[in-house]
Design an enzyme around this catalytic site. Structure first.
Site, PDB file in Angstrom:
ATOM      1  CB  CYS A   1     -20.220  -1.994  -4.155  1.00 51.57           C
ATOM      2  SG  CYS A   1     -18.571  -2.410  -3.579  1.00 51.57           S
TER       3      CYS A   1
ATOM      4  CD  GLU B   1     -13.293 -10.868  -3.819  1.00 56.64           C
ATOM      5  OE1 GLU B   1     -12.156 -11.293  -4.057  1.00 56.64           O
ATOM      6  OE2 GLU B   1     -14.206 -11.560  -3.331  1.00 56.64           O
TER       7      GLU B   1
ATOM      8  CB  THR C   1     -15.952  -3.088  -9.601  1.00 60.01           C
ATOM      9  OG1 THR C   1     -16.104  -4.076  -8.591  1.00 60.01           O
ATOM     10  CG2 THR C   1     -17.188  -3.048 -10.476  1.00 60.01           C
TER      11      THR C   1
ATOM     12  CB  ALA D   1     -39.547  -3.194   0.913  1.00 63.45           C
TER      13      ALA D   1
ATOM     14  CG  ASP E   1      -2.176   0.840   0.967  1.00 66.19           C
ATOM     15  OD1 ASP E   1      -3.269   0.264   0.801  1.00 66.19           O
ATOM     16  OD2 ASP E   1      -2.048   2.098   0.894  1.00 66.19           O
TER      17      ASP E   1
ATOM     18  CE  LYS F   1     -17.135   1.809  -6.563  1.00 67.12           C
ATOM     19  NZ  LYS F   1     -16.621   0.801  -7.455  1.00 67.12           N
TER      20      LYS F   1
ATOM     21  CG  LEU G   1     -37.934  -9.635  -2.944  1.00 66.84           C
ATOM     22  CD1 LEU G   1     -37.458  -8.972  -4.235  1.00 66.84           C
ATOM     23  CD2 LEU G   1     -38.574 -10.971  -3.269  1.00 66.84           C
TER      24      LEU G   1
ATOM     25  CG  LEU H   1     -15.156  -8.980  -0.734  1.00 64.25           C
ATOM     26  CD1 LEU H   1     -15.611  -7.902   0.226  1.00 64.25           C
ATOM     27  CD2 LEU H   1     -13.761  -9.450  -0.351  1.00 64.25           C
TER      28      LEU H   1
ATOM     29  CD  GLU I   1     -18.080  -2.680   2.828  1.00 60.62           C
ATOM     30  OE1 GLU I   1     -18.402  -2.154   3.905  1.00 60.62           O
ATOM     31  OE2 GLU I   1     -17.644  -2.034   1.862  1.00 60.62           O
TER      32      GLU I   1
HETATM   33  C1  UDX Z   1     -22.241  -5.552  -2.759  1.00 60.14           C
HETATM   34  C2  UDX Z   1     -22.420  -6.920  -3.455  1.00 60.14           C
HETATM   35  O1  UDX Z   1     -23.365  -7.718  -2.746  1.00 60.14           O
HETATM   36  C3  UDX Z   1     -21.103  -7.630  -3.544  1.00 60.14           C
HETATM   37  O2  UDX Z   1     -21.237  -8.852  -4.247  1.00 60.14           O
HETATM   38  C4  UDX Z   1     -20.111  -6.734  -4.264  1.00 60.14           C
HETATM   39  O3  UDX Z   1     -18.859  -7.351  -4.314  1.00 60.14           O
HETATM   40  C5  UDX Z   1     -20.005  -5.394  -3.557  1.00 60.14           C
HETATM   41  O4  UDX Z   1     -21.294  -4.796  -3.450  1.00 60.14           O
HETATM   42  P1  UDX Z   1     -21.990  -4.762  -0.218  1.00 60.14           P
HETATM   43  O5  UDX Z   1     -21.909  -3.372  -0.758  1.00 60.14           O
HETATM   44  O6  UDX Z   1     -21.031  -5.204   0.824  1.00 60.14           O
HETATM   45  O7  UDX Z   1     -21.830  -5.826  -1.417  1.00 60.14           O
HETATM   46  O8  UDX Z   1     -23.437  -4.908   0.406  1.00 60.14           O
HETATM   47  P2  UDX Z   1     -24.761  -5.754   0.132  1.00 60.14           P
HETATM   48  O9  UDX Z   1     -24.905  -6.769   1.168  1.00 60.14           O
HETATM   49  O10 UDX Z   1     -24.835  -6.181  -1.272  1.00 60.14           O
HETATM   50  O11 UDX Z   1     -25.857  -4.634   0.405  1.00 60.14           O
HETATM   51  C6  UDX Z   1     -25.905  -3.456  -0.410  1.00 60.14           C
HETATM   52  C7  UDX Z   1     -26.954  -2.507   0.063  1.00 60.14           C
HETATM   53  O12 UDX Z   1     -28.243  -3.007  -0.246  1.00 60.14           O
HETATM   54  C8  UDX Z   1     -26.968  -2.236   1.564  1.00 60.14           C
HETATM   55  O13 UDX Z   1     -27.128  -0.845   1.766  1.00 60.14           O
HETATM   56  C9  UDX Z   1     -28.170  -3.007   2.067  1.00 60.14           C
HETATM   57  O14 UDX Z   1     -28.719  -2.422   3.206  1.00 60.14           O
HETATM   58  C10 UDX Z   1     -29.099  -2.905   0.876  1.00 60.14           C
HETATM   59  N1  UDX Z   1     -30.088  -3.981   0.796  1.00 60.14           N
HETATM   60  C11 UDX Z   1     -29.698  -5.268   0.655  1.00 60.14           C
HETATM   61  C12 UDX Z   1     -31.440  -3.675   0.820  1.00 60.14           C
HETATM   62  O15 UDX Z   1     -31.831  -2.513   0.939  1.00 60.14           O
HETATM   63  N2  UDX Z   1     -32.344  -4.689   0.729  1.00 60.14           N
HETATM   64  C13 UDX Z   1     -31.979  -5.970   0.583  1.00 60.14           C
HETATM   65  O16 UDX Z   1     -32.850  -6.839   0.496  1.00 60.14           O
HETATM   66  C14 UDX Z   1     -30.606  -6.284   0.566  1.00 60.14           C
END
Ligand code: UDX
Length: 446
Positions: free
Chosen positions: A273, A159, A129, A265, A37, A276, A263, A161, A163
Site C-alpha cells: 500500500c 478501506e 484505493t 525509526a 473471484d 505504491k 513514529l 485496514l 495487515e
Molecule cells: C497501510 C495503512 O496503515 C492502512 O490504513 C491502509 O489501508 C493500507 O496501508 P499496511 O500496509 O497493512 O497498512 O501496514 P502499516 O501497518 O501501515 O505499515 C506500513 C509500513 O510502515 C510497514 O512496512 C511498517 O513496518 C512501516 N512502519 C510503520 C514503520 O517503518 N514505522 C512505523 O512507525 C510504523
C-alpha cells in the site's frame, strides 16, 4: 435507522487480502455473502474454509461462516448479479509496470464484467484505493453498461485496514466514509444498513462526495508515510550528531498533537500500500496540474529508500569493509510482522542487495518463507532464527516479529562466528544484547 431484519445479500468481488477479509466480516455482521473471484483455485480454497495467505484470526472467521452457509464463493458474475443487492468491489490497484500511476485494469474489469448482468436495481460499492476521479468515471460506465441503467448505482467506501489487524480494523474501524454521487437517494441508507452494527457501536461516519472519499484514503496513506519518513529523516540527523532517535521519538510522542504511532525509526515502510499509493498520488496530482502540492512525497519516498541503503552500508561496515563471502543472517522477510506479505518488503530488498554484493545471505521468517522462496529463489533459507544465524558474521533484524524479541542473546553466542547485530527496527533490548557481549547497532542511535 434500525438494523434490517432480513439479512442483506452482499457480494464481495476480488478475494485477495481486502476482499477475503471484507467477505468474512460481512458474514460476521449477519449478512448473506457471496465472494467472487476469477481465480477458480482461490475460490476452491476459500470455499473449503482455507485462506491462501496469513492473517491472524481470518481463517477461523472464514471457516466459521462457510460452515454456517452464510458465506459462499463463486467465479460467476452472473450468479453474483442474481444473488446480490449490494456488490463490494475489492480488487487491487497495483503500480503500473515502469510507471508511478495506479493500474486500474482490475477495477475497470469488475464494472465491465458485473454491469451487463445487472437486470434489477443494485448498489456497487468501491473499496479499492484509486486515483481521485475514478469513481465518477466508473459510475457513468456502470449505468451505461447495466440493463437496469441508472438504477445500477455506485458508492465509494474506502478501506483503511492494516495487515495483521485486518479483522479488528474492519469490524471496529476508526471511521467509515461513504462517498456518494448525490444522485442516488437510497445508497446512503443501504450502506447504513450494511454497517448498522458498527454505527450503533458509535463508529464515526463521514458522508461525502466521490472525490473526497477517494482522497481520504490516499491522503491517510500519504500522511502515514510522511510521518514514518519524518522520523527516519531525524534518524539521519541523529546519526550525524550523536543523538538517539529512539529517545527523540519517545519525547515527541508525549506531545499529544504529534502522538507516538508511526513514529518508529528504522528500515522504513514497504508493503502493498504505502509505497505504491504515494507514487500513484503524485502521478495523479501531476495529471490534475497540481504536482507541486505533492513534490514533498518524492522526498518521503527517497528518505524511505535511503534507509535500505543505510542498512546495507552498516552491514558492510560491520564486515570490515567488504561483504564478499561474509555470512549474513536476515531475520524477517515479510514487510511487517504478523503478515506473510512480501510485496516491496524492505527486509528482502536488503537481503537481495547484500547477496548481489557478494554476501552469503540466509533468511528466516515465521510466516513468509514460502512467498520469499518463490520471489527470491537464490537466497538461502533456514527453518529457525538460530539456523539462519549459524556461523554468521552479522545478524540483521529487519522485521520485528515477537519471536525475535524473545531470543536470548547469551544462548545465541556459540551459534555465530561473530557477535554482531544490526537492529533495523530499533526494537531489540540494546542493553541486554550489549551486556551479553554483542556489538549492537541500530539506525539513528549511537
Ligand atoms: C497501510 C495503512 O496503515 C492502512 O490504513 C491502509 O489501508 C493500507 O496501508 P499496511 O500496509 O497493512 O497498512 O501496514 P502499516 O501497518 O501501515 O505499515 C506500513 C509500513 O510502515 C510497514 O512496512 C511498517 O513496518 C512501516 N512502519 C510503520 C514503520 O517503518 N514505522 C512505523 O512507525 C510504523
Amino acid at each position: 435507522m434500525p438494523t434490517q431484519s432480513r439479512p442483506l445479500r452482499i457480494t464481495v468481488i476480488g478475494t485477495g487480502y481486502l476482499g477475503a477479509t471484507h467477505a468474512a466480516c460481512m458474514a460476521e455482521l449477519g449478512h448473506e455473502v457471496l465472494g467472487v473471484d476469477v481465480d477458480p483455485e482461490k475460490v476452491a480454497e476459500l470455499q473449503a474454509g482455507r485462506v491462501p495467505f496469513y492473517e491472524p484470526g481470518l481463517e477461523e472467521l472464514l471457516a466459521k461462516h462457510v460452515a454456517t452457509g452464510r458465506l459462499r464463493f463463486t467465479t460467476s458474475y452472473q450468479e453474483a448479479a442474481e444473488f446480490g443487492d449490494i456488490h463490494f468491489s475489492c480488487v487491487g490497484t497495483p503500480q503500473k509496470k515502469g510507471e508511478s500511476g495506479a493500474d486500474l485494469r482490475y477495477v475497470d474489469a469488475v464494472i465491465d464484467s458485473l454491469a451487463p448482468h445487472l437486470t434489477r436495481p443494485a448498489l456497487v460499492v468501491g473499496k479499492s484505493t484509486v486515483p481521485v476521479g475514478t469513481a465518477a468515471r466508473l459510475a457513468e460506465r456502470l449505468a451505461e453498461l447495466a440493463p437496469v441503467g441508472a438504477d445500477a448505482q455506485l458508492a465509494w467506501n474506502p478501506e483503511f485496514l492494516r495487515e495483521g489487524f485486518a479483522i479488528e480494523d474492519t469490524l471496529g474501524p476508526d471511521r467509515l466514509v461513504f462517498g456518494l454521487s448525490g444522485q442516488e437517494p437510497g445508497a446512503e441508507q443501504r450502506l447504513r444498513a450494511v454497517y448498522a452494527r458498527l454505527l450503533e457501536a458509535g463508529v464515526p461516519l463521514v458522508v461525502t462526495d466521490f472525490p473526497t472519499a477517494e482522497l481520504v484514503k490516499t491522503a491517510a496513506n500519504a500522511f502515514l508515510a510522511t510521518k514514518i519518513s519524518f522520523i527516519n529523516a531525524m534518524a539521519e540527523v541523529c546519526e550525524a550528531s550523536g543523538a538517539d532517535v529512539s529517545l527523540l521519538s519517545t519525547s515527541l510522542s508525549y506531545d499529544s498533537r504529534i502522538g507516538g504511532r508511526f513514529l518508529n525509526a528504522g528500515l522504513g515502510f514497504g508493503g502493498g500500500c504505502l509505497p505504491k499509493d504515494i507514487r500513484a498520488f503524485m502521478a495523479r496530482a501531476g495529471e490534475l496540474g497540481v504536482d507541486q502540492a505533492l513534490t514533498f512525497l518524492r522526498e518521503v519516498d527517497s528518505i524511505n529508500m535511503r534507509r535500505r541503503d543505510r542498512v546495507v552500508e552498516l552491514t558492510r561496515e560491520h564486515c570490515d569493509g567488504s561483504l564478499l563471502g561474509r555470512r549474513v543472517a536476515v531475520w524477517g522477510a515479510a514487510f511487517k510482522p504478523d503478515s506473510d506479505d512480501i510485496r516491496d518488503s524492505p527486509a528482502l530488498n536488503v537481503a537481495a542487495r547484500l547477496q548481489l554484493l557478494g554476501a552469503e545471505v540466509t533468511v528466516y521468517d515465521p510466516k513468509a518463507m514460502d512467498n520469499a522462496r518463490k520471489m527470491y529463489p537464490t537466497l538461502a533459507y533456514a527453518d529457525s532464527p538460530v539456523g539462519a544465524a549459524h556461523r554468521a558474521d552479522v545478524i540483521l533484524h529487519l522485521t520485528e516479529w515477537q519471536e525475535f524479541r524473545a531470543i536470548d542473546p547469551v544462548a545465541l553466542l556459540p551459534t555465530v562466528a561473530r557477535p554482531r547485530i544490526i537492529d533495523g527496527r530499533n526494537i531489540l533490548d540494546r542493553e541486554r544484547w550489549r551486556e551479553a557481549g554483542w556489538t549492537y547497532r541500530a539506525l539513528g542511535r549511537p
